[in-house]
Design a protein around this motif. Structure first.
Motif, PDB file in Angstrom:
ATOM      1  N   LYS A  85      -6.647   5.711   3.378  1.00 62.33           N
ATOM      2  CA  LYS A  85      -5.155   5.982   3.815  1.00 62.33           C
ATOM      3  C   LYS A  85      -4.026   5.214   3.783  1.00 62.33           C
ATOM      4  N   GLU A  86      -3.930   4.030   3.070  1.00 61.90           N
ATOM      5  CA  GLU A  86      -3.028   3.135   2.635  1.00 61.90           C
ATOM      6  C   GLU A  86      -2.311   4.036   1.298  1.00 61.90           C
ATOM      7  N   GLY A  87      -3.218   4.451   0.394  1.00 55.05           N
ATOM      8  CA  GLY A  87      -2.838   5.178  -0.661  1.00 55.05           C
ATOM      9  C   GLY A  87      -2.358   6.512  -0.241  1.00 55.05           C
ATOM     10  N   THR A  88      -2.725   7.123   0.730  1.00 50.85           N
ATOM     11  CA  THR A  88      -2.197   8.382   1.187  1.00 50.85           C
ATOM     12  C   THR A  88      -0.962   8.306   1.712  1.00 50.85           C
ATOM     13  N   GLY A  89      -0.717   7.140   2.397  1.00 49.50           N
ATOM     14  CA  GLY A  89       0.710   6.805   2.939  1.00 49.50           C
ATOM     15  C   GLY A  89       1.834   6.626   1.930  1.00 49.50           C
ATOM     16  N   LYS A  90       1.321   5.843   0.858  1.00 51.67           N
ATOM     17  CA  LYS A  90       2.252   5.658  -0.176  1.00 51.67           C
ATOM     18  C   LYS A  90       2.540   6.956  -0.792  1.00 51.67           C
TER      19      LYS A  90
ATOM     20  N   MET B 281       1.459   5.333   8.112  1.00 49.30           N
ATOM     21  CA  MET B 281      -0.008   5.794   7.641  1.00 49.30           C
ATOM     22  C   MET B 281      -0.135   4.646   6.617  1.00 49.30           C
ATOM     23  N   GLU B 282       0.627   4.145   5.878  1.00 45.45           N
ATOM     24  CA  GLU B 282       0.549   3.095   4.980  1.00 45.45           C
ATOM     25  C   GLU B 282       0.100   1.604   5.788  1.00 45.45           C
ATOM     26  N   ILE B 283       0.797   1.609   6.600  1.00 45.42           N
ATOM     27  CA  ILE B 283       0.569   0.259   7.575  1.00 45.42           C
ATOM     28  C   ILE B 283      -0.634   0.694   8.095  1.00 45.42           C
ATOM     29  N   GLU B 284      -0.909   1.636   8.868  1.00 45.12           N
ATOM     30  CA  GLU B 284      -2.239   1.827   9.470  1.00 45.12           C
ATOM     31  C   GLU B 284      -3.486   1.681   8.565  1.00 45.12           C
ATOM     32  N   GLY B 285      -3.450   2.094   7.378  1.00 44.51           N
ATOM     33  CA  GLY B 285      -4.383   1.996   6.128  1.00 44.51           C
ATOM     34  C   GLY B 285      -4.721   0.534   5.983  1.00 44.51           C
ATOM     35  N   ASN B 286      -3.654  -0.120   5.822  1.00 39.09           N
ATOM     36  CA  ASN B 286      -3.717  -1.550   5.371  1.00 39.09           C
ATOM     37  C   ASN B 286      -4.253  -2.369   6.522  1.00 39.09           C
ATOM     38  N   ILE B 287      -4.049  -2.377   7.937  1.00 38.41           N
ATOM     39  CA  ILE B 287      -4.749  -2.767   8.796  1.00 38.41           C
ATOM     40  C   ILE B 287      -6.022  -2.369   9.159  1.00 38.41           C
ATOM     41  N   GLN B 288      -6.356  -1.374   8.734  1.00 35.87           N
ATOM     42  CA  GLN B 288      -7.970  -0.874   8.724  1.00 35.87           C
ATOM     43  C   GLN B 288      -8.732  -1.217   7.549  1.00 35.87           C
ATOM     44  N   LYS B 289      -8.002  -1.326   6.476  1.00 35.36           N
ATOM     45  CA  LYS B 289      -8.720  -2.033   5.344  1.00 35.36           C
ATOM     46  C   LYS B 289      -9.140  -3.504   5.681  1.00 35.36           C
ATOM     47  N   ASN B 290      -8.011  -4.048   6.068  1.00 38.03           N
ATOM     48  CA  ASN B 290      -8.211  -5.569   6.344  1.00 38.03           C
ATOM     49  C   ASN B 290      -9.269  -5.912   7.604  1.00 38.03           C
TER      50      ASN B 290
END
Length: 92
Positions: free
Chosen positions: A52-57, A64-73
């Motif tokens: 998701k983070e990569g998709t946002g980028k 979406m990038e921030i959501e992905g980062n949070i989900q990853k962590n």
């Protein structure tokens, strides 16, 4: 239309590469089965967050990038919790 198709192709390729890298990571780190539920769910969430983070980028979507980062962590934390539970159960 063509530009959107290209982004989707890149996104699909990125997802496949992410899954392959997870497999390579597992082989390199000798992740032994069976894992407990928290370890599995944590790794899945971590991977989904990475995608998701990569998709946002890729799509230049900061939300979406921030959501992905949070989900990853969150996935990393859950995986770590599962690792601790497994260590305690094994007496390490």
């Amino acid at each position: 239309m063509k530009h959107t198709h290209n982004k989707l192709s890149v996104l699909s390729a990125g997802f496949i590469l992410a899954l392959l890298s997870l497999n390579a990571y597992a082989e390199d780190n000798k992740i032994e089965a069976p894992m407990n539920e928290d370890q599995v769910e944590g790794r899945v969430e971590e991977m989904k967050g990475t995608v998701k983070e990569g998709t946002g980028k890729l799509l230049d979507d900061k939300g979406m990038e921030i959501e992905g980062n949070i989900q990853k962590n969150k996935g990393k934390i859950q995986k770590g919790y599962g690792d601790i539970k497994k260590d305690i159960k094994e007496g390490n």
